[in-house]
Design a protein around this motif. Structure first.
Motif, PDB file in Angstrom:
ATOM      1  N   ILE A 146       0.848  -1.197   0.000  1.00  8.67           N
ATOM      2  CA  ILE A 146       0.000   0.000   0.000  1.00  8.67           C
ATOM      3  C   ILE A 146       0.882   1.245   0.000  1.00  8.67           C
ATOM      4  N   THR A 147       0.519   2.223  -0.839  1.00  8.61           N
ATOM      5  CA  THR A 147       1.285   3.467  -0.944  1.00  8.61           C
ATOM      6  C   THR A 147       0.578   4.626  -0.245  1.00  8.61           C
ATOM      7  N   VAL A 148       1.330   5.683  -0.019  1.00  6.00           N
ATOM      8  CA  VAL A 148       0.767   6.882   0.594  1.00  6.00           C
ATOM      9  C   VAL A 148      -0.338   7.456  -0.288  1.00  6.00           C
ATOM     10  N   ARG A 149      -0.111   7.488  -1.592  1.00  3.64           N
ATOM     11  CA  ARG A 149      -1.125   8.026  -2.499  1.00  3.64           C
ATOM     12  C   ARG A 149      -2.414   7.217  -2.435  1.00  3.64           C
ATOM     13  N   GLN A 150      -2.307   5.919  -2.297  1.00  5.05           N
ATOM     14  CA  GLN A 150      -3.506   5.081  -2.192  1.00  5.05           C
ATOM     15  C   GLN A 150      -4.288   5.385  -0.920  1.00  5.05           C
ATOM     16  N   LEU A 151      -3.605   5.743   0.148  1.00  8.34           N
ATOM     17  CA  LEU A 151      -4.306   6.176   1.355  1.00  8.34           C
ATOM     18  C   LEU A 151      -5.075   7.466   1.081  1.00  8.34           C
ATOM     19  N   LEU A 152      -4.433   8.409   0.412  1.00  2.12           N
ATOM     20  CA  LEU A 152      -5.036   9.714   0.158  1.00  2.12           C
ATOM     21  C   LEU A 152      -6.191   9.658  -0.832  1.00  2.12           C
ATOM     22  N   THR A 153      -6.178   8.653  -1.715  1.00  2.53           N
ATOM     23  CA  THR A 153      -7.236   8.536  -2.724  1.00  2.53           C
ATOM     24  C   THR A 153      -8.243   7.439  -2.389  1.00  2.53           C
ATOM     25  N   HIS A 154      -8.134   6.865  -1.206  1.00  2.34           N
ATOM     26  CA  HIS A 154      -9.048   5.802  -0.768  1.00  2.34           C
ATOM     27  C   HIS A 154      -9.042   4.621  -1.743  1.00  2.34           C
ATOM     28  N   THR A 155      -7.874   4.284  -2.239  1.00  8.41           N
ATOM     29  CA  THR A 155      -7.745   3.132  -3.134  1.00  8.41           C
ATOM     30  C   THR A 155      -6.835   2.057  -2.535  1.00  8.41           C
ATOM     31  N   SER A 156      -6.691   2.070  -1.228  1.00  6.79           N
ATOM     32  CA  SER A 156      -5.826   1.084  -0.563  1.00  6.79           C
ATOM     33  C   SER A 156      -6.465  -0.298  -0.493  1.00  6.79           C
ATOM     34  N   GLY A 157      -7.789  -0.353  -0.607  1.00  2.00           N
ATOM     35  CA  GLY A 157      -8.505  -1.609  -0.452  1.00  2.00           C
ATOM     36  C   GLY A 157      -8.909  -1.915   0.974  1.00  2.00           C
ATOM     37  N   LEU A 158      -8.566  -1.040   1.917  1.00  6.73           N
ATOM     38  CA  LEU A 158      -8.919  -1.275   3.317  1.00  6.73           C
ATOM     39  C   LEU A 158     -10.418  -1.105   3.549  1.00  6.73           C
ATOM     40  N   LEU A 159     -10.926  -1.806   4.557  1.00  9.29           N
ATOM     41  CA  LEU A 159     -12.325  -1.671   4.943  1.00  9.29           C
ATOM     42  C   LEU A 159     -12.629  -0.249   5.409  1.00  9.29           C
ATOM     43  N   PRO A 160     -13.900   0.164   5.380  1.00  7.46           N
ATOM     44  CA  PRO A 160     -14.242   1.522   5.820  1.00  7.46           C
ATOM     45  C   PRO A 160     -13.828   1.835   7.254  1.00  7.46           C
ATOM     46  N   GLU A 161     -13.948   0.863   8.164  1.00  9.25           N
ATOM     47  CA  GLU A 161     -13.562   1.099   9.553  1.00  9.25           C
ATOM     48  C   GLU A 161     -13.390  -0.227  10.272  1.00  9.25           C
ATOM     49  N   LEU A 162     -12.841  -0.150  11.468  1.00  8.85           N
ATOM     50  CA  LEU A 162     -12.713  -1.290  12.371  1.00  8.85           C
ATOM     51  C   LEU A 162     -13.233  -0.870  13.739  1.00  8.85           C
ATOM     52  N   PRO A 163     -13.769  -1.788  14.532  1.00  9.45           N
ATOM     53  CA  PRO A 163     -14.253  -1.428  15.875  1.00  9.45           C
ATOM     54  C   PRO A 163     -13.105  -1.372  16.884  1.00  9.45           C
ATOM     55  N   LEU A 164     -12.209  -0.428  16.687  1.00 11.42           N
ATOM     56  CA  LEU A 164     -11.046  -0.317  17.576  1.00 11.42           C
ATOM     57  C   LEU A 164     -11.466  -0.023  19.011  1.00 11.42           C
ATOM     58  N   TYR A 165     -12.619   0.605  19.175  1.00 16.23           N
ATOM     59  CA  TYR A 165     -13.133   0.944  20.500  1.00 16.23           C
ATOM     60  C   TYR A 165     -13.490  -0.296  21.316  1.00 16.23           C
ATOM     61  N   GLU A 166     -13.574  -1.445  20.673  1.00 16.16           N
ATOM     62  CA  GLU A 166     -13.895  -2.671  21.397  1.00 16.16           C
ATOM     63  C   GLU A 166     -12.664  -3.326  22.029  1.00 16.16           C
ATOM     64  N   TYR A 167     -11.484  -2.833  21.677  1.00 22.88           N
ATOM     65  CA  TYR A 167     -10.252  -3.424  22.190  1.00 22.88           C
ATOM     66  C   TYR A 167      -9.777  -2.670  23.429  1.00 22.88           C
ATOM     67  N   ASP A 168      -9.098  -3.386  24.312  1.00 22.54           N
ATOM     68  CA  ASP A 168      -8.631  -2.809  25.572  1.00 22.54           C
ATOM     69  C   ASP A 168      -7.252  -2.187  25.387  1.00 22.54           C
TER      70      ASP A 168
END
Length: 389
Positions: A146-168
């Motif tokens: 994954i590249t920096v540009r892909q992060l900025l253009t939302h083309t990384s393929g990552l999911l929209p979000e994760l429930p990080l708030y559920e982790y301790d």
């Protein structure tokens, strides 16, 4: 705009709008209430209103100073100082000597983008460089290139979000983020994701050697004189801040009660209030300073070529030509973004205009997204500009 906070089911509790052309601010106006509700009643599907004398009006830059130095004092009932039920140790009512501060939600991504562009200008990152070159602990991103540009253009393929708030704890939350692989091949499709900007946060922090809140301060808010923009606003700002949500399950993801002065986004909250995708608080007046700088080519924040990269389709961090929230400003290269709490910003270089709309649509609770008022504001500005030409 005046009708948005009115009626049985208002679009928002309060709204501030600012619009301008070039370096001139043409409109600054505030309607409704920064604080109106004490809670949300699920049984009646209605907000539980505070006593009328405790509602806090929204303020825009041009009317914020009226009434003099009356911080913490009710001008309707000038001999009373009242307490906020959600924050019992703080003053609830204020004439807001300066304009209302809103939780920007995803407008934070625009600031993270500007920081990334500034890092690129300094040679600290390469937009086409791999995330692994700057944050190798993000092993899943490294494995998939994954590249920096892909992060900025939302083309990384990552999911929209994760429930990080559920982790301790922060370590478990970051470990989950580091190990998250893309759901689709990087570069193959666009999928909007908060995770992109959480990774981007780590990239710029590692590359610049400073945390994101300091980078935003040093690279954006201090040079522009944006004195009412920051993560984790201090307690002294509370009388100026618009309330957001009575955040409780099942409509929300955490049980935190009525929020005011703390970040609304659950993941940003879990990460300590400073996050690349959400967490900034600001005012309409401050955001006009950023808009005017970008319309002016970028100084003192960015070089013109960096601004052009950000605002030209498909956009870096910015969404380009999106009529669903820009209305008739879209179509000639308008760029901007929205925020979940009810915020939006549009910059249209074709007409040298900008539109900032800050509202607390989640007060007292979140509802299905409705950007029609944002689009209507964009259309009204576009037609007004057309009539002046």
């Amino acid at each position: 705009m005046a009708a948005l906070p009115e009626g049985e089911r208002p679009w928002c509790a309060g709204v501030v709008v600012a619009a301008g052309r070039g370096q001139d601010v043409l409109v600054e106006a505030a309607f409704g209430w920064a604080v109106r509700y004490a809670a949300y009643d699920a049984a009646t599907d209605r907000g539980v209103e505070l006593p009328r004398e405790r509602w806090v009006p929204t303020r825009a830059g041009r009317d914020a100073g009226r009434g003099g130095d009356t911080v913490g004092r009710d001008t309707t009932f000038p001999d009373t100082v009242v307490q906020d039920t959600a924050f019992p140790d703080t003053l609830a009512r204020d004439t807001v000597v300066r304009d209302t501060v809103f939780d920007l939600a995803s407008l934070t991504k625009l600031f993270t983008t500007v920081v990334a562009m500034r890092c690129a200008e300094r040679g600290e990152i390469d937009l086409d460089g791999r995330v692994a070159a700057y944050a190798p602990e993000f092993t899943a991103a490294a494995a998939h290139g994954i590249t920096v540009r892909q992060l900025l253009t939302h083309t990384s393929g990552l999911l929209p979000e994760l429930p990080l708030y559920e982790y301790d704890g922060p370590e478990q939350r970051l470990a989950r983020l580091r190990a998250e692989p893309p759901a689709t091949a990087p570069g193959s499709a666009r999928r909007y994701s908060d995770l992109n900007f959480l990774l981007l946060q780590r990239v710029v922090e590692r590359a610049a050697g400073r945390p994101l809140d300091r980078l935003v301060r040093d690279d954006i808010t201090r040079p522009l004189g944006m004195t009412s923009t920051r993560f984790r606003p201090p307690r002294a700002w509370l009388p100026r801040i618009a309330a957001t949500e009575d955040q409780r399950r099942p409509w929300a993801k955490l049980d935190r009660g009525m929020l005011r002065g703390v970040v609304h986004d659950e993941n940003a909250h879990a990460l300590g209030g400073v996050a690349g995708h959400a967490g900034l608080f600001s005012t309409a007046a401050d955001l006009t300073l950023l808009c005017r700088a970008l319309l002016g080519g970028g100084p003192p924040v960015l070089r013109p070529e960096s601004v052009d990269q950000m605002l030209t389709a498909p956009g870096l961090g910015f969404e380009v030509d999106q009529p669903w929230f820009m209305g008739e400003l879209a179509g000639r290269g308008a760029a901007g973004h929205t925020g979940f709490t009810g915020t939006s910003l549009v910059i249209d270089r074709a007409t040298s205009s900008f539109l900032v709309l800050l509202a607390n649509t989640v007060h007292p609770r979140r509802r299905p997204a409705d950007s029609a008022p944002r689009a209507a504001a964009g259309t009204a500005l576009a037609r007004a500009l057309g009539s002046w030409q």
